[in-house]
Design an enzyme around this catalytic site. Structure first.
Site, mmCIF file in Angstrom:
data_model
loop_
_atom_site.group_PDB
_atom_site.id
_atom_site.type_symbol
_atom_site.label_atom_id
_atom_site.label_comp_id
_atom_site.label_asym_id
_atom_site.label_seq_id
_atom_site.Cartn_x
_atom_site.Cartn_y
_atom_site.Cartn_z
ATOM 1 N N SER A 116 5.414 33.154 -4.841
ATOM 2 C CA SER A 116 6.637 33.941 -5.079
ATOM 3 C C SER A 116 7.064 34.811 -3.897
ATOM 4 O O SER A 116 8.160 35.368 -3.929
ATOM 5 C CB SER A 116 6.458 34.829 -6.302
ATOM 6 N N LYS A 125 10.321 34.064 -2.411
ATOM 7 C CA LYS A 125 11.568 34.507 -3.058
ATOM 8 C C LYS A 125 12.287 35.578 -2.238
ATOM 9 O O LYS A 125 13.498 35.759 -2.366
ATOM 10 C CB LYS A 125 11.257 35.014 -4.477
ATOM 11 N N TYR A 165 12.809 24.849 -5.679
ATOM 12 C CA TYR A 165 11.978 25.988 -6.087
ATOM 13 C C TYR A 165 10.478 25.689 -5.907
ATOM 14 O O TYR A 165 9.740 26.493 -5.328
ATOM 15 C CB TYR A 165 12.301 26.357 -7.545
ATOM 16 N N TYR A 192 6.590 42.279 -10.588
ATOM 17 C CA TYR A 192 6.834 42.003 -12.010
ATOM 18 C C TYR A 192 6.548 43.233 -12.843
ATOM 19 O O TYR A 192 6.957 44.325 -12.498
ATOM 20 C CB TYR A 192 6.015 40.772 -12.474
ATOM 21 N N VAL A 216 1.400 34.342 -6.815
ATOM 22 C CA VAL A 216 0.186 33.992 -7.559
ATOM 23 C C VAL A 216 -0.857 33.266 -6.711
ATOM 24 O O VAL A 216 -1.953 32.984 -7.192
ATOM 25 C CB VAL A 216 0.459 33.165 -8.846
HETATM 26 N N1 GLN Z 1 5.314 28.948 -8.369
HETATM 27 C C1 GLN Z 1 4.924 29.975 -9.282
HETATM 28 C C2 GLN Z 1 5.547 29.743 -10.626
HETATM 29 O O1 GLN Z 1 6.640 29.296 -10.661
HETATM 30 C C3 GLN Z 1 5.348 31.298 -8.720
HETATM 31 C C4 GLN Z 1 4.931 32.460 -9.564
HETATM 32 C C5 GLN Z 1 4.424 33.632 -8.785
HETATM 33 O O2 GLN Z 1 4.001 33.534 -7.634
HETATM 34 N N2 GLN Z 1 4.403 34.771 -9.434
HETATM 35 O O3 GLN Z 1 4.992 29.967 -11.666
#
Ligand code: GLN
Length: 309
Positions: A64, A67, A191, A243, A261
């Site tokens: 993420s 992003k 994505y 988050y 993650v």
């Molecule tokens: N690729 C992961 C997902 O879509 C990204 C989530 C994350 O890094 N928090 O679940």
């Protein structure tokens, strides 16, 4: 004088004794293979210094954290029109939650929860083929880090594609509300690939420098974004980058940050530096456990924070 190298060495040494190292993400099979013993950290300063420790030169899945870069690209493409399709409020829910989407009619709370990031990927896709857009994202990040060796880990991309049922649910739901403009498979292809970009802490810290330096990349002396946009991107990192743990991160670290993650965190120290830390074990909110501890130790010693205290 602040001795950043000794500080990083001390942090690494202290954390090597840590037995509770969090739990690696297991809902993406390829990430479940990671070893939670890894720890790396790098600081890149806007005046060209680099400090690193541990596994700072080992590539990991940025997930993420990507992003932040796609948000930068989407704002470059459509500017403030983006905010008609995605909000900028903390969600107070998990990164892959679907509950708010129904109430808020397919407009995700912010660009960093999965639903919001999928909308951002849809904006970056902009009527091109996913392959072209994926290439554009990788080229953008290579320019930011001034490093052409940055690649996508195809095994991770494939693994996410095979098991990304929740993301497919979010995407389909938003498409039903007209908030995705391309076929769901195409947007998700972008994505999943952006999340599967592999970078080292050193590359990641360097790639964040434009956000510490008023929008100018000090590595290449090129303007990436206008100054007012840096303020906004950093604000969203501060309020939404972790988050449901964003409040806690602001409280304990006090700097804009974005987690993934894969266990990475990118942190911006305005007018000073960008920091990247990686340790794959996560806390219950999906944020790196040791990474957060390392950042708390670093800010306690450096006094770096955005609150002037
Ligand atoms: N690729 C992961 C997902 O879509 C990204 C989530 C994350 O890094 N928090 O679940």
């Amino acid at each position: 004088m602040l001795d950043l190298q000794s500080l990083l060495n001390d942090i690494s040494q202290t954390l090597s004794n840590q037995t509770d190292r969090g739990k690696v993400a297991d809902y993406i099979p390829e990430l479940a293979k990671q070893d939670n013993q890894h720890f790396g950290m790098a600081i890149a300063t806007i005046d060209g210094q680099l400090f690193s420790t541990g596994d700072a030169f080992e590539p990991f899945s940025i997930q993420s954290i990507s992003k932040v870069f796609t948000l930068t690209m989407a704002l470059g493409k459509i500017g403030d029109k983006l905010w008609e399709r995605v909000g900028r409020e903390p969600s107070g829910t998990a990164f892959n939650s679907i509950v708010q989407l129904e109430q808020e009619r397919g407009v995700p709370r912010n660009p960093f929860i999965n639903a919001g990031a999928i909308v951002v990927s849809d904006v970056v896709l902009a009527d091109h083929q996913p392959k072209e857009t994926i290439g554009e994202i990788v080229r953008f990040i290579r320019c930011l880090a001034d490093d052409d060796s940055i690649m996508i880990d195809e095994d991770v991309a494939q693994s996410e594609g095979d098991t990304g049922f929740r993301n497919a649910a979010l995407a389909n739901y938003m498409r039903a509300f007209g908030n995705l403009h391309h076929p769901v498979e195409e947007t998700l292809d972008v994505y999943f690939h952006q999340c599967a970009i592999a970078m080292t802490c050193v590359q990641l810290a360097r790639s964040g420098l434009y956000l510490a330096n008023g929008g100018m990349n000090p590595l290449t002396a090129s303007k990436v974004v206008p100054r007012h946009r840096v303020r906004r991107i950093n604000a969203i990192m501060m309020t939404c980058g972790h988050y449901d743990g964003s409040g806690e991160f602001a409280f304990c670290v006090g700097l804009p940050g974005k987690s993934g993650v894969g266990g990475g965190i990118l942190v911006i120290v305005p007018d000073k530096a960008a920091i990247a830390v990686w340790s794959p074990g996560l806390d219950p909110n999906g944020n790196s456990k040791l990474g957060t501890m390392a950042l708390e130790m670093l800010v306690a010693k450096t006094g770096w924070n955005v609150f002037g205290a």
